[in-house]
Motif scaffolding. Structure first.
Motif, short mmCIF file in Angstrom:
data_model
loop_
_atom_site.label_atom_id
_atom_site.label_comp_id
_atom_site.label_asym_id
_atom_site.label_seq_id
_atom_site.Cartn_x
_atom_site.Cartn_y
_atom_site.Cartn_z
N LYS A 12 -9.27 0.82 6.71
CA LYS A 12 -9.87 -0.64 6.53
C LYS A 12 -9.37 -1.52 7.03
O LYS A 12 -9.90 -2.49 7.47
N LYS A 13 -8.07 -1.65 6.70
CA LYS A 13 -7.17 -2.85 7.29
C LYS A 13 -7.06 -2.68 8.77
O LYS A 13 -7.10 -3.99 9.35
N GLN B 172 -6.04 8.30 -0.12
CA GLN B 172 -6.26 6.95 -0.39
C GLN B 172 -5.54 5.98 0.36
O GLN B 172 -6.13 5.13 0.90
N LEU B 173 -4.25 6.41 0.82
CA LEU B 173 -3.67 5.56 1.61
C LEU B 173 -4.21 5.40 3.22
O LEU B 173 -4.10 4.43 3.94
N LEU B 174 -4.53 6.46 3.70
CA LEU B 174 -5.49 6.72 5.01
C LEU B 174 -6.72 5.77 4.86
O LEU B 174 -6.81 5.03 5.83
N SER B 175 -7.22 5.77 3.79
CA SER B 175 -8.43 5.04 3.77
C SER B 175 -8.49 3.45 3.71
O SER B 175 -8.85 2.70 4.43
N ASP C 120 0.76 -1.04 -0.13
CA ASP C 120 -0.04 0.00 0.00
C ASP C 120 0.64 1.21 -0.14
O ASP C 120 0.82 2.06 -0.89
N ALA C 121 2.06 1.38 0.81
CA ALA C 121 2.99 2.38 0.94
C ALA C 121 3.61 2.53 -0.31
O ALA C 121 3.61 3.56 -1.02
N ASN C 122 4.07 1.57 -0.89
CA ASN C 122 4.74 1.44 -2.15
C ASN C 122 4.15 2.09 -3.10
O ASN C 122 4.56 2.61 -4.10
N ALA D 82 0.82 -1.02 14.63
CA ALA D 82 1.58 -0.50 13.55
C ALA D 82 0.74 0.42 12.59
O ALA D 82 1.10 1.58 12.24
N LEU D 83 -0.58 0.02 12.37
CA LEU D 83 -1.51 0.65 11.28
C LEU D 83 -1.90 1.99 12.06
O LEU D 83 -1.75 2.81 11.34
N GLU D 84 -2.07 1.98 13.16
CA GLU D 84 -2.45 3.11 13.68
C GLU D 84 -1.31 4.17 13.87
O GLU D 84 -1.63 5.40 13.68
N ALA D 85 -0.13 3.76 14.11
CA ALA D 85 1.13 4.68 14.41
C ALA D 85 1.28 5.04 12.92
O ALA D 85 1.55 6.53 12.64
#
Length: 220
Positions: free
Chosen positions: A152-153, A145-148, A120-122, A165-168
């Motif tokens: 969801k994940k 888009q990355l935030l969304s 996703d980040a890449n 990790a996702l929250e950070a």
């Protein structure tokens, strides 16, 4: 050995070539079938380098079959002993066995989930990668888009292990995303050549948007 063999008994170079080609095609089909039946069992690594004198660039790809590696790990401790030993103040604290690095199906599932998050980040990074075109205007939709995607994940049970990790990551992205609320945004098109073309077409009030944008930047 066949000492009485004649030249006629020997296969021609054409026959040898055809035989080798057919065997290779047969083996390749079997290999493809094996790979199709082994998802997540192939480890692919890439390495790139360049040659100093010619400046030639190379990209090497290595594929390792995990199953033979797993077989090796099963017997490596008995054959070779521990892969490494931890010491503290000269005293042995712990032996690290080869089997420690063996991954079961659940581990491979975690590897796949980690890969998805990093992908996703890449993908967003690629939005900003261009040598010939401006990309800053893509910042807002890309960050959104990355935030969304990560939000969801975070709510998906499959990624429960990665919630912190996702929250950070979401907090870090949100920090910069909110900063853009206080920044002015401008969209400009066309410089002197475009202005002249529009005036020649009858649009006498055409502007040089490049100069206009540069003036705004200088006045900021």
């Amino acid at each position: 050995m066949r000492p009485k063999a004649t030249k006629a008994d020997l296969p021609s170079t054409h026959d040898v070539k055809v035989h080798i080609h057919n065997e290779f095609v047969r083996w390749l089909k079997e290999l493809k079938a094996d790979i199709m039946e082994a998802p997540g069992k192939i480890s692919v690594t890439l390495d790139s380098w360049s040659e100093d004198k010619t400046r030639a660039a190379y990209l090497g790809t290595t594929a390792a079959w995990i199953e033979p590696l797993a077989l090796f790990l099963n017997g490596a401790d008995e054959l070779f002993g521990p892969i490494t030993t931890l010491r503290k103040k000269g005293q042995i604290v712990k032996h690290i066995e080869w089997a420690t690095f063996k991954l079961v199906d659940e581990d491979w599932a975690c590897v796949g989930n980690t890969r998805d998050i990093l992908t996703d980040a890449n993908n967003i990074q690629q939005v900003f990668s261009s040598d010939k075109h401006p990309t800053l205007w893509r910042a807002l939709p890309a960050l959104k888009q990355l935030l969304s995607t990560w939000e969801k994940k975070k709510d998906d049970p499959h990624y429960a292990l990665y919630i912190e990790a996702l929250e950070a990551g979401i907090a870090k992205i949100l920090k910069y995303y909110l900063m853009l609320d206080t920044k002015s945004a401008f969209m400009a098109w066309g410089g002197e050549a475009e202005q002249d073309a529009e005036r020649a077409a009858g649009k006498l009030d055409a502007k040089n948007w490049y100069d206009k944008a540069m003036q705004i930047v200088e006045d900021a």
